[in-house]
Motif scaffolding. Structure first.
Motif, short mmCIF file in Angstrom:
data_model
loop_
_atom_site.label_atom_id
_atom_site.label_comp_id
_atom_site.label_asym_id
_atom_site.label_seq_id
_atom_site.Cartn_x
_atom_site.Cartn_y
_atom_site.Cartn_z
N TYR A 165 17.24 15.12 43.72
CA TYR A 165 17.57 16.54 43.83
C TYR A 165 18.69 16.76 44.84
N SER A 166 19.49 17.79 44.59
CA SER A 166 20.56 18.13 45.52
C SER A 166 19.99 18.80 46.77
N LYS A 167 20.82 18.90 47.78
CA LYS A 167 20.43 19.63 48.98
C LYS A 167 20.40 21.12 48.67
N PRO A 168 19.56 21.88 49.35
CA PRO A 168 19.53 23.33 49.12
C PRO A 168 20.92 23.95 49.33
N GLY A 169 21.35 24.74 48.37
CA GLY A 169 22.63 25.43 48.46
C GLY A 169 23.82 24.66 47.96
N SER A 170 23.65 23.39 47.65
CA SER A 170 24.79 22.57 47.21
C SER A 170 25.11 22.83 45.74
N GLU A 171 26.39 23.07 45.46
CA GLU A 171 26.88 23.21 44.09
C GLU A 171 27.67 21.97 43.65
N ASN A 172 27.62 20.91 44.46
CA ASN A 172 28.40 19.71 44.15
C ASN A 172 27.65 18.79 43.20
#
Length: 203
Positions: A165-172
Motif C-alpha cells: 500500500y502507498s503512504k497516506p496522501g501519496s498520489e505517486n
C-alpha cells in the motif's frame, strides 16, 4: 477448475502458462477505482498500461508489442460491483506484470477495506488465483494498492500475494525495476518501491 485464494505472506502459487491470462480487479461500484499494470521486460525496460496518465507517462491502453492490453475504464456506478480487466499474452521477453489498483484523491473518501478491492488471475485453462485486500485498513487517504505480481518463468507463472500500500496522501505510482540480490548478486528479482514513481495526473 482449480481456485487458489491467497493472502499476504502466502507462498507463491504456480499457474500454468497460457496464451492469454486475464487479470480482473473488482470493487464496490460506489467509487471509481482504476486498474493499471506495470510491465517489466527481461532487458530491464518497464512499460505502463493505463487508461490515465501520470507525470511524463501518457495513457497507454497496450504495451508497444501488444502483449498486455487494458480493456477499458468502467467509471463509477450507483450499485453493484465494478471491474476492470487487463489481458496478458506472455512471451519470453516479459519478466513480470504488476497490476495496480488506484483511487484518485479527487474520488473522495473511502478505503480499500471499505470497498473490498480484490484481484483474480485466470489462465483460461481452469487455473484461478484470487487475492483480496485482507490487510487493508480504513484509512481513506491510501490511494494505491499492489495486490500481487505475476512472474513469468520458464516453468510457468508464479503468482505472489503482496498487498503493498502507498503512504497516506501519496498520489505517486510504484517504481519497479530488476535488481540483483544474494551472494555475488547472482539472483535477479523484481523490485517494487512504493510511492517512488511519477505522480498520477488529475482524473
Amino acid at each position: 477448475m482449480s481456485t487458489i485464494n491467497m493472502t499476504k505472506g502466502s507462498a507463491p502459487a504456480r499457474m500454468t502458462k497460457s496464451s492469454s491470462i486475464r487479470v480482473r480487479c473488482w470493487w464496490d461500484s460506489r467509487t471509481d477505482y482504476d486498474l493499471y499494470a506495470l510491465v517489466v521486460y527481461t532487458d530491464g525496460r518497464v512499460e505502463t498500461v493505463a487508461t490515465f496518465p501520470a507525470e511524463g507517462v501518457p495513457a497507454q491502453l497496450a504495451t508497444a508489442d501488444g502483449a498486455v492490453k487494458h480493456l477499458g475504464d468502467v467509471g463509477r456506478q450507483t450499485v453493484g460491483v465494478a471491474e476492470e480487466i487487463i489481458e496478458i499474452a506472455l512471451d519470453d521477453s516479459i519478466r513480470a506484470v504488476i497490476p495496480v489498483a488506484y483511487s484518485a484523491q479527487s474520488n473522495g473518501t473511502g478505503s480499500f477495506f471499505e470497498y473490498r478491492v480484490s484481484m483474480e488471475l485466470d489462465n483460461g485453462l481452469g487455473d484461478r488465483v484470487v487475492i483480496t485486500a485482507e490487510n487493508a485498513n480504513n484509512n481513506s487517504r491510501i490511494y494505491t494498492c499492489v495486490p500481487g505480481m505475476l512472474e513469468n518463468t520458464p516453468d510457468g507463472v508464479n503468482v505472489h500475494a503482496l498487498e503493498h500500500y502507498s503512504k497516506p496522501g501519496s498520489e505517486n505510482r510504484p517504481l519497479v525495476s530488476l535488481a540483483r540480490q544474494g551472494l555475488m548478486k547472482k539472483t535477479e528479482v523484481v523490485a517494487i518501491d512504493m510511492d517512488a514513481g511519477p505522480r498520477n495526473a488529475y482524473k
